[in-house]
Design a protein around this motif. Structure first.
Motif, PDB file in Angstrom:
ATOM      1  N   LEU A  30       0.856  -1.186   0.000  1.00  0.00           N
ATOM      2  CA  LEU A  30       0.000   0.000   0.000  1.00  0.00           C
ATOM      3  C   LEU A  30       0.887   1.229   0.000  1.00  0.00           C
ATOM      4  CD1 LEU A  30      -2.767  -0.671   2.681  1.00  0.00           C
ATOM      5  CD2 LEU A  30      -3.000  -0.726   0.203  1.00  0.00           C
ATOM      6  N   TYR A  31       0.607   2.143  -0.922  1.00  0.00           N
ATOM      7  CA  TYR A  31       1.351   3.399  -1.004  1.00  0.00           C
ATOM      8  C   TYR A  31       0.360   4.542  -1.020  1.00  0.00           C
ATOM      9  CZ  TYR A  31       5.205   0.439  -2.563  1.00  0.00           C
ATOM     10  OH  TYR A  31       6.170  -0.520  -2.643  1.00  0.00           O
ATOM     11  N   LYS A  32       0.536   5.501  -0.130  1.00  0.00           N
ATOM     12  CA  LYS A  32      -0.297   6.708  -0.175  1.00  0.00           C
ATOM     13  C   LYS A  32       0.310   7.656  -1.192  1.00  0.00           C
ATOM     14  CE  LYS A  32      -2.124   6.755   4.495  1.00  0.00           C
ATOM     15  NZ  LYS A  32      -2.155   7.506   5.765  1.00  0.00           N
ATOM     16  N   VAL A  33      -0.548   8.285  -2.000  1.00  0.00           N
ATOM     17  CA  VAL A  33      -0.117   9.244  -3.017  1.00  0.00           C
ATOM     18  C   VAL A  33      -0.803  10.576  -2.723  1.00  0.00           C
ATOM     19  CG1 VAL A  33      -0.069   9.775  -5.486  1.00  0.00           C
ATOM     20  CG2 VAL A  33       0.165   7.401  -4.723  1.00  0.00           C
ATOM     21  N   SER A  34      -0.024  11.633  -2.703  1.00  0.00           N
ATOM     22  CA  SER A  34      -0.547  12.976  -2.451  1.00  0.00           C
ATOM     23  C   SER A  34      -1.301  13.486  -3.682  1.00  0.00           C
ATOM     24  CB  SER A  34       0.608  13.915  -2.127  1.00  0.00           C
ATOM     25  OG  SER A  34       0.167  15.256  -2.126  1.00  0.00           O
ATOM     26  N   GLN A  35      -2.310  14.305  -3.433  1.00  0.00           N
ATOM     27  CA  GLN A  35      -3.109  14.834  -4.550  1.00  0.00           C
ATOM     28  C   GLN A  35      -2.255  15.604  -5.543  1.00  0.00           C
ATOM     29  OE1 GLN A  35      -6.059  17.270  -2.574  1.00  0.00           O
ATOM     30  NE2 GLN A  35      -5.026  19.130  -3.231  1.00  0.00           N
TER      31      GLN A  35
ATOM     32  N   TYR B   3      -4.838   9.588  -2.499  1.00  0.00           N
ATOM     33  CA  TYR B   3      -5.390   8.250  -2.697  1.00  0.00           C
ATOM     34  C   TYR B   3      -4.350   7.203  -2.315  1.00  0.00           C
ATOM     35  CZ  TYR B   3      -2.908   8.005  -7.236  1.00  0.00           C
ATOM     36  OH  TYR B   3      -1.960   7.992  -8.230  1.00  0.00           O
ATOM     37  N   VAL B   4      -4.780   5.948  -2.328  1.00  0.00           N
ATOM     38  CA  VAL B   4      -3.923   4.825  -1.981  1.00  0.00           C
ATOM     39  C   VAL B   4      -3.766   3.937  -3.204  1.00  0.00           C
ATOM     40  CG1 VAL B   4      -3.720   2.769  -0.516  1.00  0.00           C
ATOM     41  CG2 VAL B   4      -4.698   4.858   0.415  1.00  0.00           C
ATOM     42  N   VAL B   5      -2.538   3.486  -3.455  1.00  0.00           N
ATOM     43  CA  VAL B   5      -2.288   2.491  -4.496  1.00  0.00           C
ATOM     44  C   VAL B   5      -2.160   1.142  -3.799  1.00  0.00           C
ATOM     45  CG1 VAL B   5      -0.688   1.676  -6.274  1.00  0.00           C
ATOM     46  CG2 VAL B   5      -1.096   4.129  -5.996  1.00  0.00           C
ATOM     47  N   LEU B   6      -3.024   0.210  -4.181  1.00  0.00           N
ATOM     48  CA  LEU B   6      -2.955  -1.151  -3.671  1.00  0.00           C
ATOM     49  C   LEU B   6      -2.261  -1.953  -4.761  1.00  0.00           C
ATOM     50  CD1 LEU B   6      -5.908  -3.112  -2.097  1.00  0.00           C
ATOM     51  CD2 LEU B   6      -4.119  -4.186  -3.436  1.00  0.00           C
ATOM     52  N   TRP B   7      -1.124  -2.536  -4.419  1.00  0.00           N
ATOM     53  CA  TRP B   7      -0.257  -3.121  -5.421  1.00  0.00           C
ATOM     54  C   TRP B   7       0.151  -4.520  -4.997  1.00  0.00           C
ATOM     55  CZ3 TRP B   7       5.544  -2.227  -6.037  1.00  0.00           C
ATOM     56  CH2 TRP B   7       5.952  -2.418  -7.365  1.00  0.00           C
ATOM     57  N   LYS B   8       0.256  -5.402  -5.948  1.00  0.00           N
ATOM     58  CA  LYS B   8       0.814  -6.741  -5.750  1.00  0.00           C
ATOM     59  C   LYS B   8       0.098  -7.556  -4.686  1.00  0.00           C
ATOM     60  CE  LYS B   8       5.373  -5.389  -7.368  1.00  0.00           C
ATOM     61  NZ  LYS B   8       6.795  -5.290  -7.071  1.00  0.00           N
TER      62      LYS B   8
ATOM     63  N   ASP C   6     -10.225  -4.936   2.429  1.00  0.00           N
ATOM     64  CA  ASP C   6     -10.969  -4.207   3.471  1.00  0.00           C
ATOM     65  C   ASP C   6     -10.021  -3.353   4.321  1.00  0.00           C
ATOM     66  OD1 ASP C   6     -13.373  -5.247   2.597  1.00  0.00           O
ATOM     67  OD2 ASP C   6     -13.528  -6.740   4.202  1.00  0.00           O
ATOM     68  N   TYR C   7      -8.834  -3.871   4.575  1.00  0.00           N
ATOM     69  CA  TYR C   7      -7.843  -3.088   5.324  1.00  0.00           C
ATOM     70  C   TYR C   7      -7.486  -1.821   4.549  1.00  0.00           C
ATOM     71  CZ  TYR C   7      -3.695  -1.739   7.882  1.00  0.00           C
ATOM     72  OH  TYR C   7      -2.772  -1.033   8.615  1.00  0.00           O
ATOM     73  N   ALA C   8      -7.244  -1.959   3.253  1.00  0.00           N
ATOM     74  CA  ALA C   8      -6.917  -0.786   2.424  1.00  0.00           C
ATOM     75  C   ALA C   8      -8.087   0.205   2.419  1.00  0.00           C
ATOM     76  CB  ALA C   8      -6.570  -1.222   1.004  1.00  0.00           C
ATOM     77  N   LYS C   9      -9.317  -0.297   2.368  1.00  0.00           N
ATOM     78  CA  LYS C   9     -10.494   0.574   2.380  1.00  0.00           C
ATOM     79  C   LYS C   9     -10.629   1.333   3.696  1.00  0.00           C
ATOM     80  CE  LYS C   9     -13.418  -1.982  -0.881  1.00  0.00           C
ATOM     81  NZ  LYS C   9     -14.653  -2.812  -0.996  1.00  0.00           N
TER      82      LYS C   9
ATOM     83  N   PRO D 215      -9.752   7.156  -1.787  1.00  0.00           N
ATOM     84  CA  PRO D 215      -9.889   6.401  -3.033  1.00  0.00           C
ATOM     85  C   PRO D 215      -8.710   5.424  -3.176  1.00  0.00           C
ATOM     86  CG  PRO D 215     -10.262   8.733  -3.425  1.00  0.00           C
ATOM     87  CD  PRO D 215      -9.732   8.601  -2.019  1.00  0.00           C
ATOM     88  N   ILE D 216      -8.966   4.296  -3.805  1.00  0.00           N
ATOM     89  CA  ILE D 216      -7.932   3.283  -4.026  1.00  0.00           C
ATOM     90  C   ILE D 216      -7.806   3.027  -5.510  1.00  0.00           C
ATOM     91  CG2 ILE D 216      -7.195   0.897  -3.603  1.00  0.00           C
ATOM     92  CD1 ILE D 216      -8.999   0.940  -1.091  1.00  0.00           C
ATOM     93  N   LYS D 217      -6.567   2.944  -5.990  1.00  0.00           N
ATOM     94  CA  LYS D 217      -6.269   2.570  -7.368  1.00  0.00           C
ATOM     95  C   LYS D 217      -5.506   1.261  -7.329  1.00  0.00           C
ATOM     96  CE  LYS D 217      -3.009   3.610 -10.998  1.00  0.00           C
ATOM     97  NZ  LYS D 217      -2.055   2.556 -10.756  1.00  0.00           N
TER      98      LYS D 217
END
Length: 158
Positions: free
Chosen positions: A64-69, A81-86, A104-107, A112-114
């Motif tokens: 999980l990586y948080k990305v700034s607007q 938003y959050v990038v859910l990866w791998k 659910d943890y990422a949510k 928003p999640i990508k």
């Protein structure tokens, strides 16, 4: 079934060894081994890796990586938003709620999640409430991302 607990994974040799079990199943594109080794070299203690243990074995994981607007290329208007990866669950543990527990943890970040789904995983992501991003195709970068929006947050079209 036991309650599934998502844990932040430590960046150490034990975790590195556990990650090797995942890549042995032929999922080289999902392997986080290189990421983990790079973070160990940098001595980065803020791990982006999360996982679920069944007994003493790591059976599911994600990044999980948080990305700034200010770096947002996917949402309109731009937002954090959050990038859910791998995301990956070992084959013997699929269909038992481990993937859902990670999502659910990422949510729970309520952002928003990508995610960029792997081949044959669209059904899983649709069940989790993800849908195709609505944005200019030039932003796509060949990823075909899916997004999830928290309640009350709407993505607008260009």
């Amino acid at each position: 079934m036991q309650t599934l607990k998502v844990e932040k994974l430590l960046i150490n040799y034990k975790t590195l060894d556990e990650f090797k079990r995942f890549s042995e199943y032929g999922n080289q594109e999902l392997s986080m081994l290189e990421d983990l080794q790079n973070n160990m070299i940098e001595n980065n203690s803020d791990s982006p890796f999360y996982g679920i243990y069944y007994g003493n074995a790591l059976v599911a994981r994600m990044s999980l990586y948080k990305v700034s607007q200010k770096y947002d290329r996917y949402f309109e208007p731009p937002q954090d938003y959050v990038v859910l990866w791998k995301l990956e669950v070992l084959p013997d543990y699929r269909g038992k709620g481990f993937g859902k527990a990670l999502v659910d943890y990422a949510k729970s970040y309520n952002l928003p999640i990508k995610t960029d789904p792997r081949i044959n995983s669209h059904g899983f992501w649709e069940k989790m409430g993800f849908q195709k991003a609505k944005y200019d195709m030039e932003r796509d970068l060949g990823e075909n991302p899916l997004i999830w929006m928290p309640d009350g947050v709407q993505e607008t079209e260009h």
